[in-house]
Scaffold this motif. Sequence first.
Motif, PDB file in Angstrom:
ATOM      1  N   UNK A 111      15.214   7.132  19.505  1.00 30.95           N
ATOM      2  CA  UNK A 111      14.762   8.458  19.072  1.00 30.95           C
ATOM      3  C   UNK A 111      15.592   9.472  19.859  1.00 30.95           C
ATOM      4  N   UNK A 112      16.228  10.407  19.140  1.00 31.56           N
ATOM      5  CA  UNK A 112      17.146  11.356  19.770  1.00 31.56           C
ATOM      6  C   UNK A 112      16.690  12.795  19.585  1.00 31.56           C
ATOM      7  N   UNK A 113      17.298  13.693  20.361  1.00 35.66           N
ATOM      8  CA  UNK A 113      16.937  15.109  20.325  1.00 35.66           C
ATOM      9  C   UNK A 113      17.466  15.808  19.080  1.00 35.66           C
ATOM     10  N   UNK A 114      18.388  15.181  18.349  1.00 36.15           N
ATOM     11  CA  UNK A 114      18.939  15.779  17.140  1.00 36.15           C
ATOM     12  C   UNK A 114      19.529  14.716  16.249  1.00 36.15           C
ATOM     13  N   UNK A 115      19.944  15.099  15.028  1.00 36.62           N
ATOM     14  CA  UNK A 115      20.453  14.130  14.052  1.00 36.62           C
ATOM     15  C   UNK A 115      21.917  13.773  14.279  1.00 36.62           C
ATOM     16  N   UNK A 116      22.197  13.049  15.350  1.00 38.04           N
ATOM     17  CA  UNK A 116      23.551  12.612  15.647  1.00 38.04           C
ATOM     18  C   UNK A 116      23.554  11.737  16.877  1.00 38.04           C
ATOM     19  N   UNK A 137       8.577  13.170  19.980  1.00 39.52           N
ATOM     20  CA  UNK A 137       9.053  13.325  18.614  1.00 39.52           C
ATOM     21  C   UNK A 137      10.560  13.542  18.647  1.00 39.52           C
ATOM     22  N   UNK A 138      11.247  13.136  17.586  1.00 39.78           N
ATOM     23  CA  UNK A 138      12.686  13.338  17.550  1.00 39.78           C
ATOM     24  C   UNK A 138      13.291  12.702  16.314  1.00 39.78           C
ATOM     25  N   UNK A 139      14.586  12.523  16.365  1.00 37.10           N
ATOM     26  CA  UNK A 139      15.350  12.050  15.211  1.00 37.10           C
ATOM     27  C   UNK A 139      15.703  10.578  15.342  1.00 37.10           C
ATOM     28  N   UNK A 140      15.579   9.846  14.232  1.00 43.17           N
ATOM     29  CA  UNK A 140      16.038   8.454  14.180  1.00 43.17           C
ATOM     30  C   UNK A 140      17.039   8.319  13.046  1.00 43.17           C
ATOM     31  N   UNK A 141      18.010   7.440  13.242  1.00 43.41           N
ATOM     32  CA  UNK A 141      19.014   7.174  12.213  1.00 43.41           C
ATOM     33  C   UNK A 141      18.411   6.199  11.201  1.00 43.41           C
ATOM     34  N   UNK A 142      18.471   6.566   9.926  1.00 44.23           N
ATOM     35  CA  UNK A 142      17.919   5.705   8.882  1.00 44.23           C
ATOM     36  C   UNK A 142      18.909   4.640   8.436  1.00 44.23           C
ATOM     37  N   UNK A 143      20.188   5.013   8.373  1.00 42.70           N
ATOM     38  CA  UNK A 143      21.201   4.052   7.939  1.00 42.70           C
ATOM     39  C   UNK A 143      22.578   4.535   8.372  1.00 42.70           C
ATOM     40  N   UNK A 144      23.460   3.565   8.569  1.00 38.64           N
ATOM     41  CA  UNK A 144      24.821   3.891   8.984  1.00 38.64           C
ATOM     42  C   UNK A 144      25.718   2.710   8.649  1.00 38.64           C
ATOM     43  N   UNK A 145      26.852   2.996   8.052  1.00 32.94           N
ATOM     44  CA  UNK A 145      27.844   1.968   7.722  1.00 32.94           C
ATOM     45  C   UNK A 145      27.231   0.789   6.949  1.00 32.94           C
ATOM     46  N   UNK A 146      26.322   1.102   6.027  1.00 30.61           N
ATOM     47  CA  UNK A 146      25.715   0.058   5.204  1.00 30.61           C
ATOM     48  C   UNK A 146      24.542  -0.650   5.835  1.00 30.61           C
ATOM     49  N   UNK A 147      24.299  -0.415   7.141  1.00 35.10           N
ATOM     50  CA  UNK A 147      23.149  -1.012   7.819  1.00 35.10           C
ATOM     51  C   UNK A 147      21.960  -0.091   7.618  1.00 35.10           C
ATOM     52  N   UNK A 148      20.795  -0.660   7.269  1.00 33.69           N
ATOM     53  CA  UNK A 148      19.598   0.143   7.093  1.00 33.69           C
ATOM     54  C   UNK A 148      18.675  -0.107   8.284  1.00 33.69           C
ATOM     55  N   UNK A 149      18.370   0.980   9.016  1.00 31.33           N
ATOM     56  CA  UNK A 149      17.548   0.877  10.218  1.00 31.33           C
ATOM     57  C   UNK A 149      16.077   1.161   9.962  1.00 31.33           C
TER      58      UNK A 149
END
Length: 80
Positions: free
Chosen positions: A25-30, A64-76
Amino acid sequence: ALPISVSLYDTNVSKVQVLVDSLRVRTGPGVDEYTQVGSVKKGDVLETLQVRDGWAYVVTGEKDGWVCLNQDGEIYAKAV
């Protein structure tokens, strides 16, 4: 009001489920520009307040924060 692109802000997503063992979980979308404030684990279902560019702002119960949903075809995480 600014025009909002549906592809950037999917307002229909209200919950996501984590599909990987651990998700930061990150402070922003990146990755590079934002720091980690916590993590969530596989099977967790999180309330989602906003989705942007493959990232979701989630309520975790701790930080609370941002999570990556998918990247490079991987779905998290996926909408449930």
